[in-house]
Motif scaffolding. Structure first.
Motif, PDB file in Angstrom:
ATOM      1  N   UNK A   4       0.836  -1.200   0.000  1.00  0.00           N
ATOM      2  CA  UNK A   4       0.000   0.000   0.000  1.00  0.00           C
ATOM      3  C   UNK A   4       0.870   1.249   0.000  1.00  0.00           C
ATOM      4  N   UNK A  11       2.168   6.360  -6.859  1.00  0.00           N
ATOM      5  CA  UNK A  11       1.113   7.188  -7.444  1.00  0.00           C
ATOM      6  C   UNK A  11       1.387   8.671  -7.266  1.00  0.00           C
ATOM      7  N   UNK A  12       2.280   8.987  -6.318  1.00  0.00           N
ATOM      8  CA  UNK A  12       2.625  10.390  -6.126  1.00  0.00           C
ATOM      9  C   UNK A  12       3.925  10.713  -6.836  1.00  0.00           C
ATOM     10  N   UNK A 317      -4.262  16.518   5.840  1.00  0.00           N
ATOM     11  CA  UNK A 317      -5.597  15.909   5.766  1.00  0.00           C
ATOM     12  C   UNK A 317      -5.503  14.395   5.679  1.00  0.00           C
ATOM     13  N   UNK A 321      -6.994  11.768   8.154  1.00  0.00           N
ATOM     14  CA  UNK A 321      -7.877  10.716   7.657  1.00  0.00           C
ATOM     15  C   UNK A 321      -7.418   9.335   8.112  1.00  0.00           C
ATOM     16  N   UNK A 325      -9.372   6.721  10.466  1.00  0.00           N
ATOM     17  CA  UNK A 325      -9.745   5.380  10.036  1.00  0.00           C
ATOM     18  C   UNK A 325      -9.056   4.296  10.854  1.00  0.00           C
TER      19      UNK A 325
ATOM     20  N   UNK B 111     -13.081  13.287   1.843  1.00  0.00           N
ATOM     21  CA  UNK B 111     -11.715  12.947   2.235  1.00  0.00           C
ATOM     22  C   UNK B 111     -11.241  11.644   1.625  1.00  0.00           C
ATOM     23  N   UNK B 113      -8.324   9.887  -0.683  1.00  0.00           N
ATOM     24  CA  UNK B 113      -6.941  10.202  -1.043  1.00  0.00           C
ATOM     25  C   UNK B 113      -6.839  10.197  -2.559  1.00  0.00           C
ATOM     26  N   UNK B 115      -4.502  10.306  -4.662  1.00  0.00           N
ATOM     27  CA  UNK B 115      -3.470   9.556  -5.369  1.00  0.00           C
ATOM     28  C   UNK B 115      -3.657   8.054  -5.259  1.00  0.00           C
ATOM     29  N   UNK B 116      -4.756   7.652  -4.659  1.00  0.00           N
ATOM     30  CA  UNK B 116      -4.992   6.210  -4.553  1.00  0.00           C
ATOM     31  C   UNK B 116      -6.239   5.850  -5.336  1.00  0.00           C
ATOM     32  N   UNK B 117      -6.202   4.699  -5.945  1.00  0.00           N
ATOM     33  CA  UNK B 117      -7.367   4.225  -6.680  1.00  0.00           C
ATOM     34  C   UNK B 117      -8.498   3.957  -5.699  1.00  0.00           C
ATOM     35  N   UNK B 120      -8.026   1.040  -3.413  1.00  0.00           N
ATOM     36  CA  UNK B 120      -7.039   1.256  -2.355  1.00  0.00           C
ATOM     37  C   UNK B 120      -7.568   2.201  -1.284  1.00  0.00           C
ATOM     38  N   UNK B 123      -9.751   0.247   1.007  1.00  0.00           N
ATOM     39  CA  UNK B 123      -9.008  -0.726   1.805  1.00  0.00           C
ATOM     40  C   UNK B 123      -8.392  -0.148   3.072  1.00  0.00           C
ATOM     41  N   UNK B 124      -8.246   1.181   3.123  1.00  0.00           N
ATOM     42  CA  UNK B 124      -7.428   1.793   4.178  1.00  0.00           C
ATOM     43  C   UNK B 124      -7.785   1.332   5.605  1.00  0.00           C
ATOM     44  N   UNK B 125      -9.070   1.305   5.996  1.00  0.00           N
ATOM     45  CA  UNK B 125      -9.341   0.897   7.378  1.00  0.00           C
ATOM     46  C   UNK B 125      -8.832  -0.514   7.687  1.00  0.00           C
ATOM     47  N   UNK B 156      -9.313   6.628 -10.245  1.00  0.00           N
ATOM     48  CA  UNK B 156      -8.880   7.552  -9.205  1.00  0.00           C
ATOM     49  C   UNK B 156     -10.066   8.442  -8.849  1.00  0.00           C
ATOM     50  N   UNK B 172     -15.944   2.889   2.035  1.00  0.00           N
ATOM     51  CA  UNK B 172     -14.811   2.892   2.957  1.00  0.00           C
ATOM     52  C   UNK B 172     -15.295   2.856   4.406  1.00  0.00           C
TER      53      UNK B 172
END
Ligand code: ATP
Ligand code: MG
Lengths: 410, 239
Positions: A4, A11-12, A317, A321, A325, B111, B113, B115-117, B120, B123-125, B156, B172
């Motif tokens: 991840x 991606x950045x 941010x 976030x 989460x 909110x 991100x 830059x993430x698909x 993705x 999936x963060x949590x 994206x 999410x």
């Protein structure tokens, strides 16, 4: 998890490429600045190979210097008397003819092509046997020049350690002829037997050009005071005074020299004073250079700080976030640290590979390779903590507040 | 106003505990000189499995209230209990897993991100739960399917419409199957048809998984569809 984070970094690409380039540029700038600094520091530290205190330079202007062998023979005779007069003074310990005093800014060089078709230039210094005490030079192998060397059927030559290493590598240079080649690498025959040079001794490096310069190659050959076909009348002498001799001696020395060569003109200079003006002339540009370098480093540092600060605080941010989460502070900080370290190491690795091409390709041959290694190391040591500090601090700020505040950040 | 708990429709086991309890909660935002009282004297009890709306004019403290319930902000005064456990004085390390497991949050401004698909992002949590990669992926895809975005998983956020982003944010919030879902104006940027779709998703979640939902909304029509409405005015609970 790692996957991840890798995706986040990948991606950045744009933002990270900017950081990467900024780190890379900073690294290269530091490398160059440090290389120059290390180079000069090393030069300053290294022994000169001679003593500039109580050393005087005497230059002579010989009015009727011509191609007429008779005139040349007469000039050489006067030079002999001159050397005797110099040595005869009670204030003088020793004296020798020697072209170009240390720090005079002038050097006589001779260049030869080696078998590898590379040109090696060295200070070419015809002297009399007493010269070893005048400088004084330190003999490390073989013998110094001695009376009678100027009438042999070859030319004995005493070379500096670095020249010995350059020509003979690890082999013993003593007794070896210095072969000359032409630009195609073919051996070049000598017209006269006596012009064949054979190494009889090795002295420590001789840094006539001063402590801020690189170490030149140096060679000493006999100056004939008798045979005008072998050596012309010298136009410069070095005189070692007894310690504590006052400047007033200059006048009386000048008088005795004029009585030997009434039509000749003489100029006497203290080498210590020549050194002082040499340093003054060289240190000012160095100081200006150092100031510019300092500003450059400062600007690069500010640029890096700005990019990192903007990058990490722009992610406040995201930090809020991730915590909202379920990430802990430590997890978020570890992520920032991981990303920064990865990027920085990437940039530094690239920078090291790029920068070490300088010594590897021999782009700046007069600077020793280890100088670049040392500078690169110093640059890494300076940049890594700087980047981490500049990146971690805004990251730390972003994690210090409650997630709700971080999420509100614009 | 529908202030009775509607329990009949739920297929999930009926729970009767208290999901959230706020007692005497106040929040004062302090900036250099100005003190803004965002909330004062809020007493609120949300039952397990309840679907509650919060209404009130702009600036009345709705988001502040939701942030406090969602453990994103600490109250200046009063106590917060989640599932009977007091939250006051818990450290960040103790709060993080609660945010992660107990609570799903749909933010007023998404909110996501950038830059993430989509996949993705959703999936963060799960990243902070040490789930194997394959399982994370499967759960994220299931959540996206649930909000009808299976076809957009590789996009994206910038490539999505406002409504689609809203649905990603919901996916999410529900991917970790939280017991409490907090949604801050989940239909704020949507037309009424899209708003209805979102509410339908929430209702289904509430009905089928028994998820407790607190939703901030300006839309009285949508609020009518929930079990109960709490009204805020100037940081005070008026109902
Ligand atoms: N970080 C902060 N610093 C100072 N004041 C704040 C901060 N966050 C919110 N406020 C203030 O607290 C009050 C309540 O804000 P909140 O965001 O809870 O309102 P809201 O009911 O969600 O409004 P909206 O419907 O516009 O989203 C507002 O007066 C706001 O200005
Ligand atoms: Mg709000």
């Amino acid at each position: 998890m790692i996957g991840h984070y890798c995706r986040v970094v990948w991606n950045r690409k744009r933002a990270n490429a900017l950081i990467l380039i900024e780190v890379l540029v900073s690294f290269l700038v530091l490398c160059v600045v440090f290389s120059i600094a290390v180079h000069y520091a090393e030069n300053w530290r290294r022994p000169l190979g001679f003593q500039y205190r109580d050393l005087w330079s005497v230059t002579v202007r010989i009015p009727d210097r011509g191609s007429d062998p008779l005139v040349e023979a007469r000039n050489l005779e006067t030079s002999r008397a001159l050397l005797a007069a110099l040595r005869g003074s009670p204030e003088v310990e020793s004296a020798t003819p020697a072209p170009n005093a240390p720090y005079s800014g002038n050097v006589s060089r001779s260049g030869i092509y080696l078998a590898d078709r590379k040109l090696v230039q060295f200070l070419y210094t015809p002297v009399v046997p007493g010269a070893i005490e005048v400088y004084p030079l330190e003999l490390v192998a073989g013998r110094w020049l001695q009376p009678g060397d100027d009438v042999l059927d070859y030319t004995p030559i005493v070379i500096s350690q670095n020249l010995a290493r350059r020509i003979f590598g690890r082999e013993d240079p003593l007794g070896r002829p210095i072969e000359e080649f032409d630009e195609q690498g073919q051996p070049r025959p000598r017209p006269e037997a006596w012009q064949q040079r054979k190494v009889v001794g090795v002295v420590k490096d001789f840094r006539k050009t001063g402590e801020l310069s690189d170490t030149p190659y140096a060679a000493f050959v006999p100056q004939s005071m008798a045979d005008a076909t072998r050596s012309a009348a010298p136009w410069s002498y070095l005189v070692r005074l007894r310690p504590g001799t006052s400047g007033a001696f200059e006048e009386s020395l000048l008088r005795s020299l004029r009585s030997v060569g009434p039509t000749w003109q003489f100029e006497i200079k203290s080498v210590a004073r020549m050194r002082a003006s040499y340093l003054k002339a060289r240190l000012l540009p160095l100081l200006i250079g150092a100031t510019i370098a300092g500003f450059l480093v400062l600007m690069v540092g500010m640029g890096l700080l700005g990019v990192l600060w903007q990058n990490v605080s722009g992610r406040t941010q995201e930090i809020g976030l991730r915590r909202a989460l379920g990430a802990t502070r430590e997890q978020v900080r570890a992520q920032i640290l991981g990303e920064l370290v990865t990027l920085t190491l990437l940039a530094l690795g690239l920078g090291v590979v790029l920068f070490l091409q300088v010594p590897l390709l021999g782009l700046v041959p007069f600077v020793e390779p280890q100088v670049f290694g040392l500078a690169a190391l110093a640059a890494v040591v300076a940049i890594l903590p700087f980047v981490l500090l500049c990146g971690l601090y805004p990251g730390w700020l972003a994690t210090a507040v409650d997630p709700a505040r971080a999420l509100q950040y614009e | 106003m529908n202030e009775t708990l509607v329990l009949e429709n739920r297929s999930a086991p009926v729970r009767t505990g208290t999901a959230v309890r706020l007692t005497g909660v106040a929040k004062v935002h302090r900036t250099d000189r100005i003190e803004t009282v965002a909330l004062s004297e809020v007493h609120l009890e949300v039952g397990e499995g309840e679907f509650l709306s919060v209404m009130g004019p702009s600036g009345s403290g709705k988001s502040t209230l939701l942030n406090i319930v969602g453990l994103l902000d600490r109250p200046t005064e009063g106590t917060v209990e989640i599932a009977g456990q007091a939250m006051n004085g818990l450290s960040d390390r103790e709060l993080a897993p609660l945010r992660n497991r107990e609570i799903g949050f749909v933010f007023q401004t998404f909110h996501l991100i950038q830059d993430l698909r989509v996949r993705d992002n959703v999936e963060i949590p799960l990243l902070y739960r040490r789930l194997p990669r394959g399982e994370r992926r499967a759960l994220a895809e299931a959540a996206l399917e649930r909000v009808g975005l299976s076809a957009r998983m590789g996009h994206f956020p910038a490539q999505l419409s406002g409504g689609q982003r809203q649905r990603v944010a919901i996916a999410r919030a529900i991917v970790g199957r939280p017991r409490i879902l907090l949604a801050d104006e989940p239909t704020g940027n949507l037309d009424s048809r899209m708003g209805d779709e979102i509410i339908a998703i929430l209702e289904e979640l509430n009905r089928e998984a028994g998820t407790t939902i607190v939703m901030v909304t300006h839309d009285a029509r949508l609020a009518e569809r929930t079990n109960r409405i709490v009204r805020l005015f100037d940081g005070r609970q008026v109902q």
